[in-house]
Design a protein around this motif. Structure first.
Motif, PDB file in Angstrom:
ATOM      1  N   VAL A   8      -7.680  18.150  -5.318  1.00 50.27           N
ATOM      2  CA  VAL A   8      -8.287  19.490  -5.315  1.00 50.27           C
ATOM      3  C   VAL A   8      -8.807  19.832  -6.708  1.00 50.27           C
ATOM      4  CG1 VAL A   8      -7.827  21.965  -5.014  1.00 50.27           C
ATOM      5  CG2 VAL A   8      -6.983  20.328  -3.329  1.00 50.27           C
ATOM      6  N   LYS A   9      -8.069  19.471  -7.748  1.00 51.51           N
ATOM      7  CA  LYS A   9      -8.533  19.731  -9.116  1.00 51.51           C
ATOM      8  C   LYS A   9      -9.844  19.004  -9.402  1.00 51.51           C
ATOM      9  CE  LYS A   9      -4.082  20.681 -11.302  1.00 51.51           C
ATOM     10  NZ  LYS A   9      -3.042  20.155 -12.227  1.00 51.51           N
ATOM     11  N   ALA A  10      -9.936  17.751  -8.964  1.00 53.98           N
ATOM     12  CA  ALA A  10     -11.173  16.983  -9.174  1.00 53.98           C
ATOM     13  C   ALA A  10     -12.331  17.616  -8.406  1.00 53.98           C
ATOM     14  CB  ALA A  10     -10.970  15.527  -8.742  1.00 53.98           C
ATOM     15  N   PHE A  11     -12.080  18.031  -7.172  1.00 53.70           N
ATOM     16  CA  PHE A  11     -13.092  18.691  -6.351  1.00 53.70           C
ATOM     17  C   PHE A  11     -13.540  19.996  -7.029  1.00 53.70           C
ATOM     18  CE2 PHE A  11     -14.175  21.666  -2.902  1.00 53.70           C
ATOM     19  CZ  PHE A  11     -15.221  20.961  -2.305  1.00 53.70           C
ATOM     20  N   LEU A  12     -12.580  20.752  -7.516  1.00 54.16           N
ATOM     21  CA  LEU A  12     -12.856  22.018  -8.188  1.00 54.16           C
ATOM     22  C   LEU A  12     -13.707  21.795  -9.437  1.00 54.16           C
ATOM     23  CD1 LEU A  12     -12.408  25.054  -8.274  1.00 54.16           C
ATOM     24  CD2 LEU A  12     -10.191  24.628  -9.342  1.00 54.16           C
ATOM     25  N   ARG A  13     -13.381  20.766 -10.223  1.00 53.13           N
ATOM     26  CA  ARG A  13     -14.182  20.457 -11.420  1.00 53.13           C
ATOM     27  C   ARG A  13     -15.633  20.157 -11.046  1.00 53.13           C
ATOM     28  NH1 ARG A  13      -9.484  17.912 -13.035  1.00 53.13           N
ATOM     29  NH2 ARG A  13     -10.172  15.884 -12.292  1.00 53.13           N
ATOM     30  N   LEU A  14     -15.830  19.394  -9.971  1.00 52.53           N
ATOM     31  CA  LEU A  14     -17.198  19.090  -9.533  1.00 52.53           C
ATOM     32  C   LEU A  14     -17.956  20.365  -9.180  1.00 52.53           C
ATOM     33  CD1 LEU A  14     -16.607  15.977  -7.251  1.00 52.53           C
ATOM     34  CD2 LEU A  14     -17.685  16.017  -9.504  1.00 52.53           C
ATOM     35  N   CYS A  15     -17.300  21.247  -8.451  1.00 48.69           N
ATOM     36  CA  CYS A  15     -17.937  22.509  -8.063  1.00 48.69           C
ATOM     37  C   CYS A  15     -18.254  23.364  -9.285  1.00 48.69           C
ATOM     38  CB  CYS A  15     -17.051  23.289  -7.092  1.00 48.69           C
ATOM     39  SG  CYS A  15     -16.879  22.495  -5.484  1.00 48.69           S
ATOM     40  N   ALA A  75       0.837  -1.209   0.000  1.00 47.75           N
ATOM     41  CA  ALA A  75       0.000   0.000   0.000  1.00 47.75           C
ATOM     42  C   ALA A  75       0.870   1.257   0.000  1.00 47.75           C
ATOM     43  CB  ALA A  75      -0.933  -0.013   1.207  1.00 47.75           C
ATOM     44  N   SER A  76       1.949   1.260   0.776  1.00 43.70           N
ATOM     45  CA  SER A  76       2.851   2.414   0.823  1.00 43.70           C
ATOM     46  C   SER A  76       3.580   2.613  -0.496  1.00 43.70           C
ATOM     47  CB  SER A  76       3.866   2.254   1.957  1.00 43.70           C
ATOM     48  OG  SER A  76       3.225   2.352   3.207  1.00 43.70           O
ATOM     49  N   MET A  77       3.908   1.519  -1.162  1.00 47.64           N
ATOM     50  CA  MET A  77       4.546   1.619  -2.473  1.00 47.64           C
ATOM     51  C   MET A  77       3.556   2.184  -3.482  1.00 47.64           C
ATOM     52  SD  MET A  77       6.844  -1.877  -2.518  1.00 47.64           S
ATOM     53  CE  MET A  77       6.786  -1.985  -4.273  1.00 47.64           C
ATOM     54  N   ALA A  78       2.297   1.778  -3.385  1.00 50.86           N
ATOM     55  CA  ALA A  78       1.283   2.230  -4.339  1.00 50.86           C
ATOM     56  C   ALA A  78       1.068   3.740  -4.274  1.00 50.86           C
ATOM     57  CB  ALA A  78      -0.042   1.504  -4.089  1.00 50.86           C
ATOM     58  N   ILE A  79       1.252   4.335  -3.105  1.00 50.08           N
ATOM     59  CA  ILE A  79       1.077   5.791  -2.989  1.00 50.08           C
ATOM     60  C   ILE A  79       2.413   6.528  -3.030  1.00 50.08           C
ATOM     61  CG2 ILE A  79      -1.158   5.661  -1.846  1.00 50.08           C
ATOM     62  CD1 ILE A  79       0.267   6.246   0.813  1.00 50.08           C
ATOM     63  N   GLY A  80       3.489   5.809  -3.279  1.00 49.93           N
ATOM     64  CA  GLY A  80       4.783   6.432  -3.524  1.00 49.93           C
ATOM     65  C   GLY A  80       5.603   6.792  -2.306  1.00 49.93           C
ATOM     66  N   SER A 119      11.350  10.980  -2.959  1.00 49.93           N
ATOM     67  CA  SER A 119      10.437  11.893  -3.648  1.00 49.93           C
ATOM     68  C   SER A 119       8.982  11.581  -3.305  1.00 49.93           C
ATOM     69  CB  SER A 119      10.663  11.850  -5.163  1.00 49.93           C
ATOM     70  OG  SER A 119      10.402  10.554  -5.654  1.00 49.93           O
ATOM     71  N   GLY A 120       8.782  10.797  -2.261  1.00 52.91           N
ATOM     72  CA  GLY A 120       7.426  10.414  -1.852  1.00 52.91           C
ATOM     73  C   GLY A 120       6.563  11.587  -1.449  1.00 52.91           C
ATOM     74  N   TRP A 121       7.174  12.595  -0.825  1.00 49.30           N
ATOM     75  CA  TRP A 121       6.373  13.756  -0.407  1.00 49.30           C
ATOM     76  C   TRP A 121       5.880  14.501  -1.635  1.00 49.30           C
ATOM     77  CZ3 TRP A 121       5.003  12.394   3.945  1.00 49.30           C
ATOM     78  CH2 TRP A 121       5.879  11.802   4.850  1.00 49.30           C
ATOM     79  N   GLU A 122       6.703  14.528  -2.667  1.00 48.99           N
ATOM     80  CA  GLU A 122       6.260  15.179  -3.905  1.00 48.99           C
ATOM     81  C   GLU A 122       5.096  14.414  -4.521  1.00 48.99           C
ATOM     82  OE1 GLU A 122       9.185  16.541  -6.792  1.00 48.99           O
ATOM     83  OE2 GLU A 122      10.701  16.319  -5.217  1.00 48.99           O
ATOM     84  N   SER A 123       5.134  13.092  -4.476  1.00 45.93           N
ATOM     85  CA  SER A 123       4.021  12.325  -5.043  1.00 45.93           C
ATOM     86  C   SER A 123       2.753  12.537  -4.223  1.00 45.93           C
ATOM     87  CB  SER A 123       4.367  10.837  -5.161  1.00 45.93           C
ATOM     88  OG  SER A 123       4.440  10.220  -3.905  1.00 45.93           O
ATOM     89  N   ARG A 124       2.893  12.690  -2.923  1.00 47.41           N
ATOM     90  CA  ARG A 124       1.723  12.981  -2.083  1.00 47.41           C
ATOM     91  C   ARG A 124       1.187  14.373  -2.402  1.00 47.41           C
ATOM     92  NH1 ARG A 124      -0.906   9.608  -1.604  1.00 47.41           N
ATOM     93  NH2 ARG A 124      -2.072  10.541   0.072  1.00 47.41           N
ATOM     94  N   LEU A 125       2.086  15.310  -2.660  1.00 48.35           N
ATOM     95  CA  LEU A 125       1.686  16.658  -3.033  1.00 48.35           C
ATOM     96  C   LEU A 125       0.922  16.637  -4.358  1.00 48.35           C
ATOM     97  CD1 LEU A 125       1.873  19.738  -2.501  1.00 48.35           C
ATOM     98  CD2 LEU A 125       4.021  19.694  -3.768  1.00 48.35           C
ATOM     99  N   ARG A 126       1.436  15.886  -5.330  1.00 46.05           N
ATOM    100  CA  ARG A 126       0.746  15.772  -6.618  1.00 46.05           C
ATOM    101  C   ARG A 126      -0.626  15.127  -6.439  1.00 46.05           C
ATOM    102  NH1 ARG A 126       5.938  14.676  -8.174  1.00 46.05           N
ATOM    103  NH2 ARG A 126       5.654  12.439  -8.085  1.00 46.05           N
ATOM    104  N   ALA A 127      -0.714  14.128  -5.570  1.00 42.75           N
ATOM    105  CA  ALA A 127      -2.006  13.476  -5.321  1.00 42.75           C
ATOM    106  C   ALA A 127      -2.988  14.459  -4.692  1.00 42.75           C
ATOM    107  CB  ALA A 127      -1.823  12.251  -4.430  1.00 42.75           C
TER     108      ALA A 127
END
Length: 166
Positions: free
Chosen positions: A102-109, A64-69, A89-97
């Protein structure tokens, strides 16, 4: 790795509780905390021994930890076991996620506000405005982090090669 001291155990347990509050598993957080403290890559068996948990639980949570980077596998020369380290670079992948979320949430709104019946809803507008603000503030943060990190001297790390061992 030697047995864990009191301060190390306290940190590891705190990471477990933090991950649990964030919707992950406590053991996943404890594994991540252990790997953050480890001076060398750790095998599944070593992680299970140090955390006093089952190897099966470690295996499930490592995947699971590998799957989220957050964690990546490494191999040790001449050793067929799988070893794991914190993905630098895991923190960067979490930042991108987080940004994608937020982009998906924004699109819904925005889609909702495009509907005449919902166009004037204050909470939708506030949420969309926040999403726009968040994305604007976060723009370039990963690049600034890499630049700042690159300016610091990096500590020596043990020799290991990335990728799965046979």
């Amino acid at each position: 790795m030697r047995d864990l001291g009191v301060a190390e155990q306290r940190f590891i347990d705190s990471m477990g509780l933090y991950f649990e509050r964030q919707g992950s598993t406590r053991i996943g957080g404890r594994i991540h905390g252990l790997l953050m403290l480890a001076e060398e890559p750790l095998s599944l068996k070593a992680i299970a021994r140090l955390l006093k948990v089952s190897a099966a639980s470690v295996s499930t949570n490592i995947r699971a930890s590998m799957a989220i980077g957050l964690v990546e596998p490494v191999s040790m020369p001449g050793d067929r076991q799988h070893y794991y380290v914190v993905n630098t670079s895991g923190w960067e992948s979490r930042l991108r996620a987080a940004e994608e979320s937020v982009k998906a949430f924004l699109r819904l709104c925005q889609e909702a506000m495009a509907t005449p019946q919902l166009a004037d809803k204050r909470h939708l507008r506030d949420a969309a405005d926040f999403g726009d603000f968040y994305l604007a503030e976060m723009a370039g943060i990963a690049e600034r982090w890499r630049a700042m990190r690159g300016a610091r001297p990096t500590p020596r790390t043990p020799k290991a090669s990335k990728g799965r061992s046979a």
